[in-house]
Scaffold this active site. Sequence first.
Site: not given
Ligand code: NAP
Ligand code: GDP
Length: 339
Positions: A13, A64, A130, A132, A154, A158
């Site tokens: 990723g 993956l 996460s 979540e 999701y 996770k």
């Molecule tokens: P992101 O920007 O959406 O990046 C996700 C990455 O996964 C991208 O490189 C995507 O590739 C790759 N991917 C998706 N499906 C795949 C598959 N089938 N095979 C190979 N690669 C695949 O997410 P992020 O915010 O950097 O998050 C990184 C990790 O932390 C994730 O596992 C996410 O669930 C976890 N996480 C994130 C947050 C947050 O707030 N950011 C919080 C908790 C946990 P493409 O470029 O091809 O789409």
């Molecule tokens: P998440 O916590 O990974 O679902 O991150 P998001 O940024 O997608 O959403 C965070 C919160 O913002 C969630 O409770 C959504 O329901 C709320 N939310 C409200 N309006 C929006 C919208 O227009 N887009 C997204 N993505 N979330 C929204």
Amino acid sequence: MPAETTKRALITGITGQDGAYLAQFLLDKGYRVSGTYRKSATPDFWRLRYLNILEKVTLTCADLADFSALLEAIKSCQPQEIYHLAALTFSGTAFEHAVDAGETTGLGVTRLLEAIMKIDPGIKFYQASSIELYGEGGTQPLSEDTPFNPVNPYAVAKLYGYWIARIYRQKHGIFACSGILFNHESPLRGLNFVTRKISNSVARISLGLQDELTLGNLDAKRDWGYAPEYIRSMWLMLQQDKPDDYIIATNELHTVRELAEKAFETAGLDWQKYVRTDEKLMRSTDVNFLQGDNSKAGDNLGWQPQVKFNQLVEIMVKHDLDRWQRHARGEAFPWDIQP
Ligand code: NAP
Ligand code: GDP
């Protein structure tokens, strides 16, 4: 040529928000960094180009779902550390990708752990868990001991990844750590997430390119942190004597309403004039109130967040404003807007 002692890391990723920042962080630490991407990768690897590191990392195509491709990626990189960040990450459409979530976000973890077992059980493994996992309810603030209660595919995928990493740690002695990260954001965040949707729209509205912003649940609360700080915690987990799981959070909760208010204020605008809500953007199973307790990470890793809510929102809005202004001047640069 890197010295024999150069550490090697593989990031799944690497095209994502965290993958790009982590690659930059590890390169700065002197690591040789490889990463996996999939055929349908994020267009033009814009995040890696944005950080000016595309030429500094080695990229291997590996979905993956493809065990042999993952095996090959590990064999060719020979990493001491694997950071497993790839996943289907947008929980807003989780039910539309329920089977895929299990296949990739869930089973992908087992494929990597099995590959580690085959190639070198000494490889350290970071699993991107996460917030979540906890779903709704339970005692707050959430700690590493709070029972899990996932509410969408999701989160279930996770949770599977979290448990299987834990089981391989206990049964096979793999150095596997799960970082249970709360939402973390940045200018490299995907446009589908609410923070970046807002910062991008505020920039466009303030430049007269957009009239209004439509959001869903304004009362939803999140603990939003700054992604570049959060990826440091991933590295710290793999540098400890013993593997363990950690919550990474700011311990502060804010509503989407506060987020919109602060974002518009940063651009000198009154949010109430531009924001409207639409029922269609409300989630049927939304998680509304998740506050973390990061004290274990503070005690064991020495990790503390520095950037808090107001500063995070300012960073994101100013960044998107700057991008749209540069774009208006005819400048070309890597980003995720397709003009
Ligand atoms: P992101 O920007 O959406 O990046 C996700 C990455 O996964 C991208 O490189 C995507 O590739 C790759 N991917 C998706 N499906 C795949 C598959 N089938 N095979 C190979 N690669 C695949 O997410 P992020 O915010 O950097 O998050 C990184 C990790 O932390 C994730 O596992 C996410 O669930 C976890 N996480 C994130 C947050 C947050 O707030 N950011 C919080 C908790 C946990 P493409 O470029 O091809 O789409
Ligand atoms: P998440 O916590 O990974 O679902 O991150 P998001 O940024 O997608 O959403 C965070 C919160 O913002 C969630 O409770 C959504 O329901 C709320 N939310 C409200 N309006 C929006 C919208 O227009 N887009 C997204 N993505 N979330 C929204």
